[in-house]
Design a protein around this motif. Sequence first.
Motif, PDB file in Angstrom:
ATOM      1  N   LYS A   1       0.826  -1.078   0.010  1.00  0.00           N
ATOM      2  CA  LYS A   1      -0.085  -0.028  -0.118  1.00  0.00           C
ATOM      3  C   LYS A   1       0.766   1.317   0.061  1.00  0.00           C
ATOM      4  CE  LYS A   1      -3.787  -2.023   2.532  1.00  0.00           C
ATOM      5  NZ  LYS A   1      -4.847  -1.857   3.526  1.00  0.00           N
ATOM      6  N   ILE A   2       2.012   1.070  -0.349  1.00  0.00           N
ATOM      7  CA  ILE A   2       3.010   2.355  -0.258  1.00  0.00           C
ATOM      8  C   ILE A   2       2.744   3.102  -1.201  1.00  0.00           C
ATOM      9  CG2 ILE A   2       5.117   3.058  -0.538  1.00  0.00           C
ATOM     10  CD1 ILE A   2       6.205   0.690   1.435  1.00  0.00           C
ATOM     11  N   PHE A   3       2.622   2.386  -2.700  1.00  0.00           N
ATOM     12  CA  PHE A   3       2.291   3.140  -3.729  1.00  0.00           C
ATOM     13  C   PHE A   3       0.834   4.199  -3.945  1.00  0.00           C
ATOM     14  CE2 PHE A   3       0.447   3.304  -8.171  1.00  0.00           C
ATOM     15  CZ  PHE A   3       1.519   4.008  -8.653  1.00  0.00           C
ATOM     16  N   LEU A   4       0.019   3.408  -3.323  1.00  0.00           N
ATOM     17  CA  LEU A   4      -1.406   3.821  -3.062  1.00  0.00           C
ATOM     18  C   LEU A   4      -1.249   5.062  -1.957  1.00  0.00           C
ATOM     19  CD1 LEU A   4      -3.416   0.839  -3.289  1.00  0.00           C
ATOM     20  CD2 LEU A   4      -3.326   2.197  -4.976  1.00  0.00           C
ATOM     21  N   ALA A   5      -0.495   4.663  -1.113  1.00  0.00           N
ATOM     22  CA  ALA A   5      -0.451   5.988   0.138  1.00  0.00           C
ATOM     23  C   ALA A   5       0.133   7.239  -0.651  1.00  0.00           C
ATOM     24  CB  ALA A   5       0.239   5.569   1.196  1.00  0.00           C
TER      25      ALA A   5
ATOM     26  N   VAL B   1       0.131   7.984  -3.998  1.00  0.00           N
ATOM     27  CA  VAL B   1      -0.773   8.475  -5.061  1.00  0.00           C
ATOM     28  C   VAL B   1      -2.372   9.052  -4.569  1.00  0.00           C
ATOM     29  CG1 VAL B   1      -2.081   7.561  -6.950  1.00  0.00           C
ATOM     30  CG2 VAL B   1       0.100   6.863  -6.765  1.00  0.00           C
ATOM     31  N   ILE B   2      -2.819   8.546  -3.507  1.00  0.00           N
ATOM     32  CA  ILE B   2      -4.167   9.055  -3.187  1.00  0.00           C
ATOM     33  C   ILE B   2      -4.301  10.558  -2.695  1.00  0.00           C
ATOM     34  CG2 ILE B   2      -5.819   8.660  -1.128  1.00  0.00           C
ATOM     35  CD1 ILE B   2      -5.798   5.875  -1.512  1.00  0.00           C
ATOM     36  N   PRO B   3      -2.992  10.925  -1.925  1.00  0.00           N
ATOM     37  CA  PRO B   3      -3.156  12.503  -1.738  1.00  0.00           C
ATOM     38  C   PRO B   3      -3.438  13.491  -2.891  1.00  0.00           C
ATOM     39  CG  PRO B   3      -1.582  11.461  -0.441  1.00  0.00           C
ATOM     40  CD  PRO B   3      -1.854  10.426  -1.466  1.00  0.00           C
ATOM     41  N   TYR B   4      -2.877  12.940  -4.051  1.00  0.00           N
ATOM     42  CA  TYR B   4      -2.971  13.839  -5.250  1.00  0.00           C
ATOM     43  C   TYR B   4      -4.273  13.646  -5.966  1.00  0.00           C
ATOM     44  CZ  TYR B   4       1.836  14.369  -4.483  1.00  0.00           C
ATOM     45  OH  TYR B   4       2.951  14.998  -3.769  1.00  0.00           O
ATOM     46  N   ILE B   5      -5.263  12.464  -5.535  1.00  0.00           N
ATOM     47  CA  ILE B   5      -6.281  12.311  -6.187  1.00  0.00           C
ATOM     48  C   ILE B   5      -7.485  13.151  -5.545  1.00  0.00           C
ATOM     49  CG2 ILE B   5      -8.264  10.674  -6.659  1.00  0.00           C
ATOM     50  CD1 ILE B   5      -6.042   8.502  -6.498  1.00  0.00           C
TER      51      ILE B   5
ATOM     52  N   ASP C   1      -7.556   9.751   4.032  1.00  0.00           N
ATOM     53  CA  ASP C   1      -6.645   8.787   4.660  1.00  0.00           C
ATOM     54  C   ASP C   1      -7.512   7.529   5.041  1.00  0.00           C
ATOM     55  OD1 ASP C   1      -4.427  10.459   4.400  1.00  0.00           O
ATOM     56  OD2 ASP C   1      -4.434  11.050   6.617  1.00  0.00           O
ATOM     57  N   SER C   2      -8.789   7.804   5.256  1.00  0.00           N
ATOM     58  CA  SER C   2      -9.637   6.701   5.666  1.00  0.00           C
ATOM     59  C   SER C   2      -9.961   5.727   4.347  1.00  0.00           C
ATOM     60  CB  SER C   2     -11.083   7.065   5.742  1.00  0.00           C
ATOM     61  OG  SER C   2     -11.641   8.065   5.065  1.00  0.00           O
ATOM     62  N   GLN C   3      -9.558   6.246   3.209  1.00  0.00           N
ATOM     63  CA  GLN C   3      -9.744   5.434   1.850  1.00  0.00           C
ATOM     64  C   GLN C   3      -8.644   4.498   1.839  1.00  0.00           C
ATOM     65  OE1 GLN C   3     -10.027   8.503  -0.950  1.00  0.00           O
ATOM     66  NE2 GLN C   3     -12.284   8.309  -1.100  1.00  0.00           N
ATOM     67  N   ILE C   4      -7.614   4.733   2.341  1.00  0.00           N
ATOM     68  CA  ILE C   4      -6.512   3.712   2.248  1.00  0.00           C
ATOM     69  C   ILE C   4      -6.850   2.549   3.058  1.00  0.00           C
ATOM     70  CG2 ILE C   4      -3.803   3.476   2.824  1.00  0.00           C
ATOM     71  CD1 ILE C   4      -3.639   6.298   2.317  1.00  0.00           C
ATOM     72  N   GLU C   5      -7.319   2.997   4.229  1.00  0.00           N
ATOM     73  CA  GLU C   5      -7.573   1.647   5.313  1.00  0.00           C
ATOM     74  C   GLU C   5      -8.748   0.836   4.672  1.00  0.00           C
ATOM     75  OE1 GLU C   5      -6.018   0.979   7.972  1.00  0.00           O
ATOM     76  OE2 GLU C   5      -5.042   2.970   7.836  1.00  0.00           O
ATOM     77  N   GLN C   6      -9.559   1.393   3.662  1.00  0.00           N
ATOM     78  CA  GLN C   6     -10.723   0.593   3.128  1.00  0.00           C
ATOM     79  C   GLN C   6     -10.222  -0.323   1.828  1.00  0.00           C
ATOM     80  OE1 GLN C   6     -13.611   3.334   2.070  1.00  0.00           O
ATOM     81  NE2 GLN C   6     -14.224   3.846   4.264  1.00  0.00           N
ATOM     82  N   LEU C   7      -8.627   0.008   1.450  1.00  0.00           N
ATOM     83  CA  LEU C   7      -8.172  -0.758   0.384  1.00  0.00           C
ATOM     84  C   LEU C   7      -8.135  -2.198   0.600  1.00  0.00           C
ATOM     85  CD1 LEU C   7      -5.679   1.906  -0.948  1.00  0.00           C
ATOM     86  CD2 LEU C   7      -7.791   1.391  -1.942  1.00  0.00           C
ATOM     87  N   PRO C   8      -8.177  -3.124  -0.455  1.00  0.00           N
ATOM     88  CA  PRO C   8      -7.968  -4.425   0.069  1.00  0.00           C
ATOM     89  C   PRO C   8      -6.456  -4.695   0.597  1.00  0.00           C
ATOM     90  CG  PRO C   8      -8.795  -4.358  -2.348  1.00  0.00           C
ATOM     91  CD  PRO C   8      -8.431  -2.883  -1.813  1.00  0.00           C
ATOM     92  N   SER C   9      -6.464  -5.673   1.534  1.00  0.00           N
ATOM     93  CA  SER C   9      -5.056  -5.899   2.257  1.00  0.00           C
ATOM     94  C   SER C   9      -4.526  -7.131   1.673  1.00  0.00           C
ATOM     95  CB  SER C   9      -5.300  -6.204   3.568  1.00  0.00           C
ATOM     96  OG  SER C   9      -6.103  -7.367   3.982  1.00  0.00           O
TER      97      SER C   9
END
Length: 197
Positions: A131-135, A137-141, A146-154
């Motif tokens: 999830k490092i890559f998604l962490a 990228v998400i701030p630029y979307i 940050d809660s969306q990162i926790e909802q991503l598939p583990s």
Amino acid sequence: MSAEQEKEASKIHHIGEQEPFQSGQPKIFDKLTRREFMVRMVYIYAAAALAVVFYFTATRNPEIFTLKKETLSVITEFYNALTLLVVPFILGLIGALARVLMAGIRAEKNIPIIFSSGLMAAFSWLSLKSKIFLALVIPYIPHSTDSQIEQLPSATDIGSEFYSMALVAVLVGMFASNIYIAINQRVEKLASDKNKA
């Protein structure tokens, strides 16, 4: 000049040359100079000294080989991750091989490219699973939190996610090999144009 004088002249070496060390040593040392022989012997004695030190340390302190629980857990995670990365590596190899074959290039001459593309696919799989890559990228979307990162598939989720991750690995393998193919074809075209001119 007589034959004896020629023999004497042939025995004279230029300054800086060293005579091969051939004084009854095994054949492995026949073609070594004296300096090379001495350096190799120093390495052998140093390795033997380290082996002796290690042996006495191990025999007098048997608990030195006891692994802590934290170390065992790290080794277990490493083995699991290594086994997991074999899958995207193979999928990346397949994608890169498909791209090479589509380009009409002989696969046996591009084995390093196919292998490195498989490694790139494995690294991409690892970055997505961690999830490092998604962490990053998400701030630029827009409208992301940050809660969306926790909802991503583990990394423990299995099912349809496997097929999406497999597709990512194949595409990364194809993309990595495509970069090399495009650059190589461009260079070859420039070289042929230069030769024609």
